[in-house]
Scaffold this motif. Structure first.
Motif, short mmCIF file in Angstrom:
data_model
loop_
_atom_site.label_atom_id
_atom_site.label_comp_id
_atom_site.label_asym_id
_atom_site.label_seq_id
_atom_site.Cartn_x
_atom_site.Cartn_y
_atom_site.Cartn_z
N ASP A 12 4.23 10.76 -2.12
CA ASP A 12 4.29 10.65 -3.57
C ASP A 12 5.60 11.29 -4.02
O ASP A 12 6.55 11.40 -3.24
CB ASP A 12 3.05 11.27 -4.23
CG ASP A 12 2.89 12.76 -3.90
OD1 ASP A 12 3.84 13.37 -3.35
OD2 ASP A 12 1.82 13.31 -4.18
N ASP A 22 -9.55 0.72 3.91
CA ASP A 22 -9.76 1.31 2.59
C ASP A 22 -8.42 1.69 2.00
O ASP A 22 -7.91 2.78 2.25
CB ASP A 22 -10.66 2.54 2.70
CG ASP A 22 -10.89 3.22 1.35
OD1 ASP A 22 -10.50 2.63 0.31
OD2 ASP A 22 -11.46 4.32 1.34
N PRO A 23 -7.81 0.82 1.19
CA PRO A 23 -6.47 1.09 0.64
C PRO A 23 -6.39 2.33 -0.23
O PRO A 23 -5.30 2.83 -0.49
CB PRO A 23 -6.17 -0.18 -0.17
CG PRO A 23 -7.02 -1.23 0.44
CD PRO A 23 -8.28 -0.54 0.86
N THR A 24 -7.53 2.85 -0.70
CA THR A 24 -7.52 4.03 -1.57
C THR A 24 -7.77 5.32 -0.79
O THR A 24 -7.90 6.39 -1.40
CB THR A 24 -8.57 3.89 -2.67
OG1 THR A 24 -9.88 3.88 -2.08
CG2 THR A 24 -8.37 2.61 -3.47
N ALA A 25 -7.83 5.26 0.52
CA ALA A 25 -8.18 6.43 1.33
C ALA A 25 -7.18 7.57 1.15
O ALA A 25 -6.00 7.35 0.89
CB ALA A 25 -8.25 6.03 2.81
N GLY A 26 -7.67 8.78 1.28
CA GLY A 26 -6.82 9.96 1.19
C GLY A 26 -7.51 11.07 0.42
O GLY A 26 -8.23 10.81 -0.54
N HIS A 77 0.82 -1.22 0.00
CA HIS A 77 0.00 0.00 0.00
C HIS A 77 0.85 1.27 0.00
O HIS A 77 0.35 2.34 0.35
CB HIS A 77 -0.92 0.00 1.22
CG HIS A 77 -1.87 -1.16 1.27
ND1 HIS A 77 -2.71 -1.49 0.22
CD2 HIS A 77 -2.10 -2.09 2.24
CE1 HIS A 77 -3.42 -2.56 0.54
NE2 HIS A 77 -3.06 -2.95 1.76
N LEU A 105 -4.39 11.76 4.94
CA LEU A 105 -5.17 10.69 5.57
C LEU A 105 -5.77 11.14 6.90
O LEU A 105 -6.94 10.88 7.19
CB LEU A 105 -4.27 9.48 5.81
CG LEU A 105 -3.84 8.72 4.55
CD1 LEU A 105 -2.55 7.97 4.80
CD2 LEU A 105 -4.94 7.78 4.10
N ILE A 138 -6.15 2.74 6.24
CA ILE A 138 -5.68 2.12 5.00
C ILE A 138 -6.03 0.64 4.97
O ILE A 138 -6.36 0.09 3.91
CB ILE A 138 -4.16 2.34 4.84
CG1 ILE A 138 -3.88 3.83 4.56
CG2 ILE A 138 -3.57 1.46 3.75
CD1 ILE A 138 -2.43 4.18 4.51
N ARG A 189 0.00 10.47 2.48
CA ARG A 189 0.68 9.51 1.61
C ARG A 189 1.92 10.16 0.99
O ARG A 189 1.94 11.37 0.76
CB ARG A 189 -0.25 9.03 0.50
CG ARG A 189 -1.40 8.16 1.00
CD ARG A 189 -2.19 7.60 -0.17
NE ARG A 189 -3.31 6.79 0.26
CZ ARG A 189 -3.25 5.49 0.52
NH1 ARG A 189 -2.09 4.86 0.40
NH2 ARG A 189 -4.32 4.82 0.89
#
Length: 277
Positions: free
Chosen positions: A122, A169-173, A84, A131, A166, A120
């Motif tokens: 990037d 919900d791995p796509t949270a943010g 993740h 988050l 996370i 996160r």
């Protein structure tokens, strides 16, 4: 969740490790090569920007990389070893005060509140989706070390909440608002200056209370000469004949009064003397 924590060994990173270890499986802690951490009972990896290090990390099969006060930027191949990706705890209310030393700039810009953000990681500088975030008031003359401790405790709690989020919900943010973003450099001498003709005594005292914990901190006077000073302990509005930014002993003269300065720490005075300043 299998967590790999990148940590410097700072008090904030130790608090984060303790909180994470009680809530998730911390399979390893990565530390800078020249630093030691007190992460007892946890596997320690020495950081190295090399393919062999990345391979060792991948063999741990981490679900998530967490970062707490780590002094290096993680490359995409390192982040990619975790299912993740990676998240970071940052002691400011992002997108305000991106960069390596947000607490300094929080005091420098006279913010009325501050806070901590988990985001996160990037390819930008502290720019990934948010988050978790928590704001804190910043009282006048609050010592910088006291604020650091508060932010460290709050950041560790938010880091655990972010890991749980996370996992669910791995796509949270939520993307950051780029129009409100500020980014500042490491506050080395020459990268910042005080406008003594505009800063009142209250603001100067508050700023100096915020930076008091920094080793060998020197304050430039209005002519650019640097002075080893102690923390700002208070201020008083009064008339005087000194130009704003004049330093005499343990008094800093402001445009509307004076700032009382504490005594510098002995180790700082000794280092200052040995450096011939």
């Amino acid at each position: 969740m299998r967590i790999v924590l990148f940590a410097s060994g700072s008090p904030a990173s130790l608090i984060a490790w303790e909180k994470l270890s009680s809530a998730a499986e911390v399979v390893a802690v990565v530390v800078p090569r020249k630093r030691r951490g007190q992460f007892r009972g946890t596997r320690i990896l020495r950081f190295a920007p090399s393919p062999s290090f990345t391979e060792r990390l991948a063999r741990l099969r981490p679900d998530l990389i967490c970062v707490a006060t780590f002094p290096a930027v993680l490359r995409p191949e390192v982040i990619g070893t975790a299912l993740h990706g990676a998240i970071n705890v940052h002691p400011s209310l992002l997108p305000r005060h991106r960069g390596p030393d947000p607490i300094f700039w929080t005091y420098f810009h006279d913010d009325a509140e501050t806070g901590v953000t988990v985001h996160r990681i990037d390819d930008g500088v502290d720019a990934g989706p948010i988050l978790m975030q928590r704001s804190l008031p910043l009282p006048r003359l609050m010592r910088g070390l006291d604020l650091y401790r508060q932010l460290a405790a709050a950041g560790a709690e938010l880091l655990v909440e972010a890991v749980r989020r996370i996992a669910a919900d791995p796509t949270a943010g939520v993307p950051q608002n780029e129009t409100a973003a500020t980014i500042e450099p490491r506050p080395l001498p020459g990268r910042w200056s005080i406008d003594y003709d505009r800063w009142p005594a209250e603001r100067l005292a508050h700023f100096l209370a915020g930076v008091e914990h920094r080793p060998r901190f020197t304050l430039p006077d209005r002519d650019g000469r640097r002075h080893l000073v102690g923390p700002g302990t208070g201020w008083r509005e009064q008339r005087h004949t000194f130009p704003p930014g004049t330093i005499r002993g343990r008094t800093l003269f402001a445009r509307d009064g004076v700032v009382h300065l504490g005594r510098p720490r002995f180790r700082d005075r000794l280092a200052h003397l040995l450096a011939g300043r």
